[in-house]
Design a protein around this motif. Structure first.
Motif, short mmCIF file in Angstrom:
data_model
loop_
_atom_site.label_atom_id
_atom_site.label_comp_id
_atom_site.label_asym_id
_atom_site.label_seq_id
_atom_site.Cartn_x
_atom_site.Cartn_y
_atom_site.Cartn_z
N LYS A 84 -24.37 -26.74 -60.77
CA LYS A 84 -24.10 -27.17 -59.29
C LYS A 84 -22.91 -26.27 -58.71
CE LYS A 84 -25.50 -31.81 -60.38
NZ LYS A 84 -24.83 -33.06 -60.55
N TYR A 85 -23.42 -24.80 -58.44
CA TYR A 85 -22.31 -23.82 -57.98
C TYR A 85 -21.68 -24.13 -56.77
CZ TYR A 85 -24.74 -21.52 -61.86
OH TYR A 85 -25.58 -21.09 -63.06
N ALA A 86 -22.72 -24.80 -55.90
CA ALA A 86 -22.18 -25.05 -54.49
C ALA A 86 -20.95 -25.89 -54.65
CB ALA A 86 -23.10 -25.53 -53.64
N GLU A 87 -21.07 -27.11 -55.33
CA GLU A 87 -19.94 -28.04 -55.55
C GLU A 87 -18.87 -27.47 -56.17
OE1 GLU A 87 -22.89 -28.59 -56.09
OE2 GLU A 87 -24.07 -30.55 -55.36
N ALA A 88 -19.23 -26.78 -57.21
CA ALA A 88 -18.17 -26.31 -58.20
C ALA A 88 -17.12 -25.19 -57.30
CB ALA A 88 -18.83 -25.30 -59.43
N SER A 89 -18.09 -24.62 -56.57
CA SER A 89 -17.17 -23.52 -55.53
C SER A 89 -16.31 -24.29 -54.56
CB SER A 89 -18.05 -22.57 -54.81
OG SER A 89 -18.98 -23.34 -54.00
N THR A 90 -16.62 -25.46 -53.87
CA THR A 90 -15.96 -26.10 -52.96
C THR A 90 -14.53 -26.53 -53.53
OG1 THR A 90 -18.01 -26.90 -52.19
CG2 THR A 90 -16.08 -27.79 -51.34
N ILE A 112 -25.39 -8.82 -43.87
CA ILE A 112 -25.97 -9.94 -43.12
C ILE A 112 -27.15 -10.89 -44.08
CG2 ILE A 112 -27.94 -9.84 -41.42
CD1 ILE A 112 -26.64 -7.37 -40.28
N ALA A 113 -27.70 -10.49 -44.97
CA ALA A 113 -28.57 -11.21 -45.98
C ALA A 113 -27.70 -12.21 -46.65
CB ALA A 113 -29.19 -10.40 -46.84
N GLU A 114 -26.59 -11.92 -47.16
CA GLU A 114 -25.38 -12.75 -47.45
C GLU A 114 -24.99 -13.96 -46.58
OE1 GLU A 114 -22.56 -10.78 -49.99
OE2 GLU A 114 -21.21 -12.49 -49.67
N ARG A 115 -24.71 -13.46 -45.35
CA ARG A 115 -24.39 -14.37 -44.32
C ARG A 115 -25.64 -15.41 -44.31
NH1 ARG A 115 -22.40 -11.85 -38.69
NH2 ARG A 115 -24.48 -11.29 -38.49
N ARG A 116 -26.73 -14.92 -44.08
CA ARG A 116 -27.72 -15.76 -44.05
C ARG A 116 -27.95 -16.77 -45.08
NH1 ARG A 116 -31.71 -11.76 -43.84
NH2 ARG A 116 -31.22 -11.05 -41.72
N MET A 159 -26.55 -22.52 -46.47
CA MET A 159 -26.26 -23.50 -47.36
C MET A 159 -26.03 -25.06 -46.66
SD MET A 159 -25.29 -22.01 -50.32
CE MET A 159 -24.15 -23.03 -50.82
N PRO A 160 -25.94 -26.18 -47.52
CA PRO A 160 -25.95 -27.59 -46.96
C PRO A 160 -24.85 -27.74 -46.07
CG PRO A 160 -26.34 -27.78 -49.37
CD PRO A 160 -25.97 -26.33 -49.00
N GLY A 161 -24.94 -28.71 -45.12
CA GLY A 161 -23.91 -28.85 -44.02
C GLY A 161 -22.60 -29.11 -44.65
N ALA A 162 -22.47 -30.04 -45.63
CA ALA A 162 -21.11 -30.39 -46.31
C ALA A 162 -20.41 -29.03 -46.82
CB ALA A 162 -21.50 -31.18 -47.44
#
Lengths: 252, 544
Positions: B75-81, B416-420, B425-428
């Motif tokens: 769960k990289y997104a949660e971990a990064s937050t 630009i691809a990275e920005r995409r 990513m999820p709203g949260a």
């Protein structure tokens, strides 16, 4: 025989004298083409600065041809052709063919009773000229030019050519009535110059009309010597007639 | 008269472009291998991070452990937050480098290479911590993904090869060699390229650059040998394989460099016509033909090169070269036509470039204007004559082939691809601190990268302008030679000497013997794709 050999000698002399005047230019073998593949570009364009440009041009011409599957009447047809090219590929054309009402040699033979059984109760003759005939066929077609190229007719004479297909609908004018018809075909143009060309077309016309072999009236066939009959006196049939036409066209 | 050095310069330029295109076109399977390996090592790194976090204070350790638990479970997104919050918290000052390193790992896993690179750089810059070597390794991988020169240079100038994971060492040596080559450290570059093992998927590119390094260090014989090795290595590859064709081109150039004109011409002929590099052989082999005195062959090439198929290509030198060939064979009328064509095409280009350089100062506008033209040209039915741009289309085509611009443009596209990815990513996540930071950072980075690319475009335009000034001067000299030649001809005429045969074109009938059954197609004004490269000049020497 002597005349022919003189001509041959003259031709040979003409050719050899031409060669004497020619300058010898040597090319090394490795400079001549060894590959049949083509260079690659971001956008492939087969020809640049084409000699014959047809886009937004009007084409008018005429010629003659044959109704290839006509058994009873003269097969010769005359035609006039007009076309407008929206671009190098798409266009519209109008083909009008004038058919002959004269009997063919087979039709004349039947009228004379040749090959028909003679005797009481038998059709001693068959006169197709008493039946109505198609006099004019006019079609409006969409035309799609699929290919533009060139062909070396002789060593020094190169002609541009184009191949196209077309299809559409139109009217068939009979002696006493008119009917709708459909057609589809393909053709080829060989250009003498950017403005003039010969045109060869092959088309299949489909239309309905009176069947001269199937009259409704007694005795059920058309003996020679009778009065001409109208379309209503015959049962209707569907014709599938292939036409081959040749002509000259001029591009404005 | 145009000096051969021009050829050398243009060859070097083309070589540089080729080197790039080789990199751009040949898919790097190394990248795939790197991804697998990096994924494995990342898991190990996270595990190491976890064990270290346990040794901290109880509360701090729990928060960090939670973040790491997310990481371990993918769960990289949660971990990064969580890790981003912790990295800013004063309570975690002592563990900040460890957290940033782990955050970098998470972002890398989420394919946010630029953002991850920033985390690794911050760890390296801080210094005096045990995560430097690992951060350098990961920074190298992220920079490799992005293809960003600055990041790569930063990473490879600090990394120690022996401490770099063996699985990625080929990439490291390749990149070091590439960097050294760019800085004209040819011997060092060759040594670095030799460190790339034979089994490496980067070997083709490495051999090409090694050959290039030899060529640029004036060792043409060794360069030809290396290119030959690459050709041998690719002998089972398809005929148009980019590495194979590039090696043939490299060999031909090396042979030209060693003044082996005949073999160079022969090698140029081995470049397949349906290869993207074939077009370059038309011009380059013409130089070799001129040097070996094959004037007719050179002009035959020019007939293709100056056909409408190349009317949007920037080739001023080729026109002057053609006029020189005509000068050699005293075809002054043809020569005059070519010089007029040169003026007709390139004087307006010069004016446009001068006006544009004077009027536009903002580098971003340079970039935007060029990109607009690129995008327009990619649309179906594109017609260059209908293009409304301040930058001439043929100049844009030249600039976009330049190595530095290609690298910058590719880098911008990756940003630009990275920005995409971030926007998807999820709203949260997007609403969190890291989401806002990421978007702001990337926007800034993209803007800076555009400005850099714009400066590169401007520099190329300045070079073009200077080059055209030089070429106009050359044109003047050539024109002088032409008038002088005509004058000498008239003198001979007045003196009653035997005059040379008529100029080409005076006699419309160009009959000649057709050799061995080959057919001669008289030129009729149409240019056909399948005839390119098959034109043969049938004019003759008109000098007395």
């Amino acid at each position: 025989m002597r005349f022919v050999s003189k001509i041959v000698i003259l031709i040979l002399l003409a050719l050899s004298s031409n060669r004497v005047r020619a300058e010898t230019i040597e090319f090394s073998e490795e400079e001549l083409a060894t590959e049949s593949v083509m260079p690659v570009f971001d956008k492939t364009v087969v020809v640049r600065e084409r000699k014959v440009k047809t886009a937004s041009r009007l084409e008018v011409g005429g010629g003659f041809g044959f109704n290839l599957a006509e058994p009873l009447y003269d097969q010769t047809v005359f035609n006039i052709v007009g076309a407008y090219h929206f671009d190098e590929i798409n266009g519209m054309n109008l083909i009008s063919m004038f058919l002959s009402s004269q009997l063919s040699s087979a039709g004349n033979d039947l009228k004379a009773g040749k090959g028909l059984a003679q005797g009481p109760g038998l059709p001693g003759s068959y006169d197709a000229s008493r039946a109505p005939t198609a006099q004019n066929i006019t079609f409006a077609n969409y035309q799609f030019t699929a290919y533009y190229g060139k062909i070396s007719v002789t060593k020094d004479f190169v002609m541009n050519l184009s191949l196209y297909g077309f299809g559409g609908l139109g009217m068939v004018k009979w002696t006493d009535t008119s009917k709708f018809g459909l057609d589809a075909g393909f053709g080829q143009k060989l250009y003498f110059s950017p403005n003039s060309a010969v045109r060869f077309d092959m088309l299949l016309a489909v239309y309905q009309g009176a069947d001269p072999t199937d009259p409704k009236t007694s005795p059920g066939y058309l003996p020679a010597g009778g009065a001409p009959l109208g379309s209503s006196s015959f049962n209707t049939t569907t014709y599938f007639r292939p036409f081959m036409t040749f002509g000259y066209v001029y591009l404005f | 008269m145009i000096a051969p050095r021009r050829k050398y310069l243009s060859t070097s330029l083309v070589l540089a472009v080729l080197a790039l295109s080789l990199g751009a076109i040949a898919p790097s399977s190394a990248g795939v291998a790197s991804k697998k390996a990096s994924s494995q090592s990342l898991t190990e790194s996270v595990a190491r991070g976890a064990s270290r976090s346990d040794s901290g204070g109880q509360g701090e350790g729990r928060e960090l452990a939670e973040a790491l638990q997310f990481a371990k479970t993918g769960k990289y997104a949660e971990a990064s937050t969580r890790l981003f919050q912790l990295s800013l918290s004063p309570r975690f000052v002592e563990k900040r480098m460890q957290i940033r390193y782990l955050l970098g790992l998470m972002l890398y896993q989420m394919k946010m290479y630029q953002l991850s690179a920033f985390q690794f750089i911050s760890v390296i810059r801080e210094g005096n911590n045990k995560y430097i070597s690992q951060s350098l390794e990961k920074l190298s991988l992220a920079a490799n993904e992005l293809g960003d020169e600055t990041l790569l240079n930063y990473a490879i100038s600090r990394v120690k090869a022996e401490s770099f994971p063996a699985v990625h060492r080929d990439m490291l040596f390749y990149r070091i060699g590439e960097f050294q080559l760019r800085n004209e450290q040819y011997k060092e570059a060759i040594r670095s390229f030799e460190m790339v093992p034979d089994q490496s998927p980067l070997l083709d590119k490495t051999l090409y650059l090694k050959g290039l390094a030899y060529a640029q260090s004036s060792d043409a014989a060794s360069a030809a040998k290396v290119f030959n090795d690459l050709i041998e290595r690719k002998k089972e590859a398809p005929v148009t394989d980019m590495a194979r064709v590039a090696a043939i081109m490299g060999k031909a150039r090396a042979l030209y460099q060693s003044k082996n004109w005949d073999e160079a011409i022969q090698t140029y002929r081995e470049v397949p016509r349906d290869s993207e590099l074939w077009h370059d052989t038309l011009f380059e082999s013409s130089w070799a033909m001129l040097r070996s005195g094959r004037f007719r062959s050179a002009i035959s090439n020019f007939q293709s090169l100056h056909s409408p198929y190349y009317e949007e290509s920037y080739l001023p030198e080729s026109l002057l070269l053609r006029s020189i060939v005509y000068l050699y064979i005293c075809q002054y009328d043809e020569m005059d036509k070519v010089l007029l064509l040169f003026s007709k095409i390139y004087r307006p280009v010069f004016k446009s470039v001068s006006d544009y350089l004077e009027k536009v100062q903002n580098p971003v506008q340079y970039f935007n204007d060029v990109v607009k033209v690129i995008q327009a040209s990619e649309r179906p039915g594109f017609d260059p004559s209908q293009l409304h741009s301040n930058v001439p289309y043929l100049l844009v085509r030249k600039v976009v082939k330049e190595g530095d611009f290609q690298r910058s443009y590719s880098y911008i596209k990756k940003l630009i691809a990275e920005r995409r990815i971030i926007r998807a990513m999820p709203g949260a996540w997007k609403a969190s601190a890291i989401g806002k930071y990421s978007l702001q950072t990337l926007d800034r980075r993209i803007e800076r990268a555009r400005a850099k690319a714009g400066r590169e475009i401007r520099n190329h335009m300045i070079v073009v302008k200077a080059e055209l000034v030089d070429l106009f001067e050359q044109e003047g000299f050539i024109r002088y030679e032409m008038i002088n030649g005509k004058k000498e001809l008239l003198k001979k005429r007045l003196a009653g000497k035997d005059l040379p045969k008529g100029q080409i074109g005076e006699d419309n009938s160009r009959d000649y013997y057709i050799q061995n059954g080959f057919e001669y197609w008289p030129f009729r004004g149409e240019y056909w794709l399948n005839e390119l490269g098959n034109y043969h000049y049938v004019g003759t020497q008109s000098c007395e």
